[in-house]
Write a protein that holds these residues in place. Sequence first.
Motif, PDB file in Angstrom:
ATOM      1  N   VAL A 111       0.842  -1.197   0.000  1.00  0.00           N
ATOM      2  CA  VAL A 111       0.000   0.000   0.000  1.00  0.00           C
ATOM      3  C   VAL A 111       0.879   1.249   0.000  1.00  0.00           C
ATOM      4  O   VAL A 111       1.957   1.258   0.585  1.00  0.00           O
ATOM      5  CB  VAL A 111      -0.938   0.051   1.231  1.00  0.00           C
ATOM      6  CG1 VAL A 111      -1.991  -1.040   1.163  1.00  0.00           C
ATOM      7  CG2 VAL A 111      -0.146  -0.051   2.525  1.00  0.00           C
ATOM      8  N   MET A 112       0.411   2.268  -0.674  1.00  0.00           N
ATOM      9  CA  MET A 112       1.025   3.583  -0.527  1.00  0.00           C
ATOM     10  C   MET A 112       0.249   4.310   0.559  1.00  0.00           C
ATOM     11  O   MET A 112      -0.969   4.493   0.444  1.00  0.00           O
ATOM     12  CB  MET A 112       0.965   4.372  -1.833  1.00  0.00           C
ATOM     13  CG  MET A 112       1.524   5.786  -1.718  1.00  0.00           C
ATOM     14  SD  MET A 112       3.296   5.854  -1.456  1.00  0.00           S
ATOM     15  CE  MET A 112       3.834   6.287  -3.109  1.00  0.00           C
ATOM     16  N   VAL A 113       0.938   4.705   1.611  1.00  0.00           N
ATOM     17  CA  VAL A 113       0.311   5.439   2.715  1.00  0.00           C
ATOM     18  C   VAL A 113       0.702   6.903   2.581  1.00  0.00           C
ATOM     19  O   VAL A 113       1.878   7.239   2.464  1.00  0.00           O
ATOM     20  CB  VAL A 113       0.749   4.887   4.080  1.00  0.00           C
ATOM     21  CG1 VAL A 113       0.123   5.705   5.209  1.00  0.00           C
ATOM     22  CG2 VAL A 113       0.355   3.415   4.208  1.00  0.00           C
ATOM     23  N   SER A 114      -0.302   7.760   2.607  1.00  0.00           N
ATOM     24  CA  SER A 114      -0.071   9.179   2.310  1.00  0.00           C
ATOM     25  C   SER A 114      -0.588  10.083   3.415  1.00  0.00           C
ATOM     26  O   SER A 114      -1.634   9.803   4.013  1.00  0.00           O
ATOM     27  CB  SER A 114      -0.781   9.545   1.004  1.00  0.00           C
ATOM     28  OG  SER A 114      -0.708  10.934   0.756  1.00  0.00           O
ATOM     29  N   PRO A 115       0.121  11.187   3.673  1.00  0.00           N
ATOM     30  CA  PRO A 115      -0.504  12.260   4.441  1.00  0.00           C
ATOM     31  C   PRO A 115      -1.723  12.769   3.676  1.00  0.00           C
ATOM     32  O   PRO A 115      -1.900  12.463   2.492  1.00  0.00           O
ATOM     33  CB  PRO A 115       0.589  13.334   4.519  1.00  0.00           C
ATOM     34  CG  PRO A 115       1.856  12.621   4.204  1.00  0.00           C
ATOM     35  CD  PRO A 115       1.492  11.518   3.263  1.00  0.00           C
TER      36      PRO A 115
END
Length: 384
Positions: A111-115
Amino acid sequence: MIIYNAEIYSMTEDVHFYGYVVVENGRIQAVEQGRPDEVAEGDIDAQGGRLYPGFIDAHTHLGIIEDGIDFEGDDCNEMTDPFTPQLRALDGVNAFDKCFAEARKHGITSVMVSPGSANACGGEMLLMKTAGRCADEMAVKACGMKFALGENPKSVYSDRDETPVTRMATAALIREGLQKAKLYAERLQRFEEHPDEEELPEFDAKCEALLPLLNGDQKAHFHCHRADDMCTAVRICKEFGLDCVIVHGTGGHVAADLFGEWGVSVICGPIICDRCKPEMREMTLNNAAKLHEKGVKVAICTDHPEVPIQYLALSAGLAVKGGLPREAALRAITAEAADILGVGDRIGRIEAGLDADLVLFADDPLNVMNDPVWVMIGGKIVEQ
């Protein structure tokens, strides 16, 4: 370890074939057609099932907005400063959030975890695996910097009577920050080349954080819904030589030919939601299909927790219903997602040398009734 008797959907040029995969030390060592000469104890009989690369959700807030917790577990937006590139998603992720387990259970291995998108620049994004107990050991790469245009930063700061309250001001803040970082990088280079003549610039955390972006080691991920905001993102990226990725791109279909011509990548989603705010009024199920038709590289995301992460494959299936070719939909949560994120050399395909992140289905993974038989991350079965 050999995984044999499988219908392999490699997401490479070979669409699918009957064969086997050799896994050693967490990596794929070989992918072959047919049956192996011999099998041993510990090898895995796929029993004719469909073997895919582990699914990738290319844009989420997994673990940085914790499941079922309000303020205490929400570390997504630092709404005290509209430009915060020095923040790292790595420092906000709770790897013990139960939604990581839900992701694994449904075949999502990365997964790409983003602010969040409250700020013109929200901080550094983190690509991570969904198995592990510590974000550091789950991390693959910090491969994106999060920017946002349009309604979100406008609404946050207009309530406070602070800048930015217009699209112009949001773009100006981004340009100002990038230009400062560019000048900072030039001063650092001059100092390195002529340490006796030049002065080392005073440390600037914001500028330092933007150096990997300016050097091409990270991509610029722009939260945009409206097509005009997407155009602004491309304009800024062209000015600074950045690799542009559009996140959401809800209205991209109204100018899909332009974005195809410009070589823009779009992470479409969330798909399973309503038109909950003005800038999403162009939302349609065939957005991904129209972008793909015009040559735009397309990935699909849940934007978890906007849509729970376990519905990634369902989202891809709905994109097929909207006209996206089935193969393109599968690539949008595997190979194309990996390429857009800049990690196609690690994940997204069943190919020798890549991580052994694999998922086995007995039938169609885009059918809502089907769950994985088992899920493998780094050569270890983590769900079955």
